[in-house]
Design a protein around this motif. Sequence first.
Motif, short mmCIF file in Angstrom:
data_model
loop_
_atom_site.label_atom_id
_atom_site.label_comp_id
_atom_site.label_asym_id
_atom_site.label_seq_id
_atom_site.Cartn_x
_atom_site.Cartn_y
_atom_site.Cartn_z
N ASP A 232 0.88 -1.22 0.15
CA ASP A 232 -0.05 0.13 -0.03
C ASP A 232 0.68 1.33 0.01
O ASP A 232 0.30 2.53 -0.32
CB ASP A 232 -1.01 -0.02 1.30
N LEU A 233 2.03 1.17 0.25
CA LEU A 233 3.06 2.11 0.43
C LEU A 233 3.21 2.62 -1.11
O LEU A 233 3.82 2.05 -1.90
CB LEU A 233 4.29 2.17 1.10
N LEU A 234 2.83 4.18 -1.46
CA LEU A 234 3.13 4.37 -2.87
C LEU A 234 4.29 5.29 -2.89
O LEU A 234 4.92 5.18 -4.06
CB LEU A 234 1.79 5.16 -3.34
N VAL A 235 4.69 6.21 -2.13
CA VAL A 235 5.35 7.03 -2.23
C VAL A 235 5.83 7.64 -0.76
O VAL A 235 5.02 7.42 0.13
CB VAL A 235 5.31 8.14 -3.40
N THR A 236 7.01 8.26 -0.58
CA THR A 236 7.39 8.97 0.57
C THR A 236 7.94 10.32 0.21
O THR A 236 8.36 10.69 -0.85
CB THR A 236 8.59 8.07 1.43
N VAL A 237 7.62 11.15 1.23
CA VAL A 237 8.11 12.57 1.22
C VAL A 237 8.96 12.74 2.45
O VAL A 237 8.68 12.61 3.49
CB VAL A 237 6.90 13.56 1.06
N GLY A 238 10.04 13.86 2.21
CA GLY A 238 11.10 14.06 3.32
C GLY A 238 10.84 15.76 3.43
O GLY A 238 9.89 16.13 3.42
N HIS A 239 11.88 16.08 4.43
CA HIS A 239 11.85 17.57 4.37
C HIS A 239 11.95 18.59 3.25
O HIS A 239 12.36 17.83 2.38
CB HIS A 239 13.16 18.00 5.18
N SER A 240 10.94 19.61 3.25
CA SER A 240 11.14 20.46 2.13
C SER A 240 11.22 21.62 2.50
O SER A 240 10.51 22.29 3.61
CB SER A 240 9.81 20.14 1.54
N ASP A 241 12.40 22.34 2.02
CA ASP A 241 12.67 23.85 2.49
C ASP A 241 11.26 24.76 1.78
O ASP A 241 11.09 25.73 2.36
CB ASP A 241 13.92 24.31 1.74
N TRP A 242 10.77 24.35 0.78
CA TRP A 242 9.61 24.95 -0.14
C TRP A 242 8.66 25.12 0.93
O TRP A 242 7.90 26.11 1.22
CB TRP A 242 9.39 24.26 -1.32
N VAL A 243 8.20 23.86 1.40
CA VAL A 243 7.06 23.75 2.30
C VAL A 243 7.37 24.59 3.53
O VAL A 243 6.38 25.41 4.06
CB VAL A 243 6.95 22.41 2.76
N ARG A 244 8.36 24.60 4.20
CA ARG A 244 8.77 25.46 5.35
C ARG A 244 8.64 26.83 4.91
O ARG A 244 8.00 27.63 5.63
CB ARG A 244 10.18 25.31 5.89
N SER A 245 8.98 27.33 3.64
CA SER A 245 8.71 28.73 3.30
C SER A 245 7.17 28.99 3.20
O SER A 245 6.96 29.99 3.74
CB SER A 245 9.41 29.17 1.95
N MET A 246 6.57 28.01 2.58
CA MET A 246 5.23 28.27 2.46
C MET A 246 4.44 28.21 3.89
O MET A 246 3.53 29.03 4.02
CB MET A 246 4.50 27.10 1.71
N GLU A 247 4.78 27.47 4.68
CA GLU A 247 4.22 27.59 6.08
C GLU A 247 4.39 29.13 6.87
O GLU A 247 3.86 29.39 7.73
CB GLU A 247 4.67 26.47 6.98
N LYS A 248 5.55 29.66 6.59
CA LYS A 248 5.76 30.87 6.98
C LYS A 248 5.13 31.85 6.03
O LYS A 248 5.37 33.13 6.44
CB LYS A 248 7.09 31.29 6.89
N GLY A 249 4.29 31.60 5.20
CA GLY A 249 3.50 32.78 4.44
C GLY A 249 4.26 33.19 3.16
O GLY A 249 3.83 34.35 2.64
N ARG A 250 5.34 32.66 2.86
CA ARG A 250 6.20 33.21 1.86
C ARG A 250 6.63 32.10 0.75
O ARG A 250 7.88 31.75 0.69
CB ARG A 250 7.51 33.78 2.43
N PRO A 251 5.51 31.33 0.30
CA PRO A 251 6.19 30.30 -0.77
C PRO A 251 6.79 30.83 -2.08
O PRO A 251 6.44 31.84 -2.61
CB PRO A 251 4.74 29.77 -1.15
N PRO A 252 7.65 30.20 -2.41
CA PRO A 252 8.51 30.64 -3.58
C PRO A 252 7.41 29.82 -4.76
O PRO A 252 6.56 29.41 -4.42
CB PRO A 252 9.72 29.66 -3.73
N ARG A 253 7.90 30.27 -6.11
CA ARG A 253 7.23 29.82 -7.19
C ARG A 253 7.08 28.11 -7.09
O ARG A 253 8.13 27.58 -6.71
CB ARG A 253 7.82 30.18 -8.39
#
Length: 326
Positions: A232-253
Amino acid sequence: MKIAFVGKGGSGKTTLSSLFVRHLAASGAPVVAIDADINQHLGAALGLDESAAAALPAMGDRLPLIKDYLRGANPRISSAETMIKTTPPGEGSRLLRVREDNPVFEACARPVELDGGTVRLMVTGPFTDADLGVACYHSKTGAVELCLNHLVDGRDEYVVVDMTAGSDSFASGMFTRFDLTFLVAEPTRKGVSVYRQYKEYARDFGVALKVVGNKVHGPEDLDFLRAETGDDLLVTVGHSDWVRSMEKGRPPRFELLEEANHRALRRLREAADAAYGGRDWARYTQQMVHFHLKNAQSWGNERTGADLAAQVDPAFVLGESVAAPV
């Protein structure tokens, strides 16, 4: 395609559902995104500021309008007041389609501009002070379930629903309304416990389930998830600097999201698109009727003062070939 994201609180399901919505929008696909979680965070994850997210119209507050529109000219439904969250469509009902404009979308959906495209965002609405102690959260999500019951979506059309956390999704039949359910699991015992519970509950209803491992930081985390979730495991995701920026309200493109995460999102879409071939509209309709009859007998008949079993149209099967009423 109707896609659900589920998982325990804090697993990252809202973040991943928002990334998937962004991925679809960037390709130009038509998308309806629905926040059906008690914690209304999808709007913020899609880039809305706090005031814009708070101003989104709550579907639960517009339930009379939704019922009146979907009822249409269905002769089996005596009034909109006798419709409940599980009421199935029948001959004469109005259906919702992803690409159309209709009074339900006009009242409940708002456009959200993302990199490369615009999506429609709908929300159940948050708990208010008036709800505390007297209302069940599933009274809020009833509007979502009713809309999904009347929704006809085709290939390359996407409805992405961020579901309520944990196993609360099983308090209604809404968990059977999807072509594919992505369960977001962290590599912890608590993370996979929701997977096991969801898998067990969903088994009897043929729910297609795939696991997305989140916050995976190395081979040990990956081995743990493989051992606990198997194929059932399809894919995994690790740390994301993009997501961290998004969570701060400043998402890059969005194109600057890490390539590994872009690959993961492409894998999710491939799995969702593949699920289209397994669609069984007859079974989908039968499950809709099954939960409607259960709810009618349990509480619906008493609450509405009507025989809600009479709302079932035995000859009606929802599907893409159903013509819109004249």
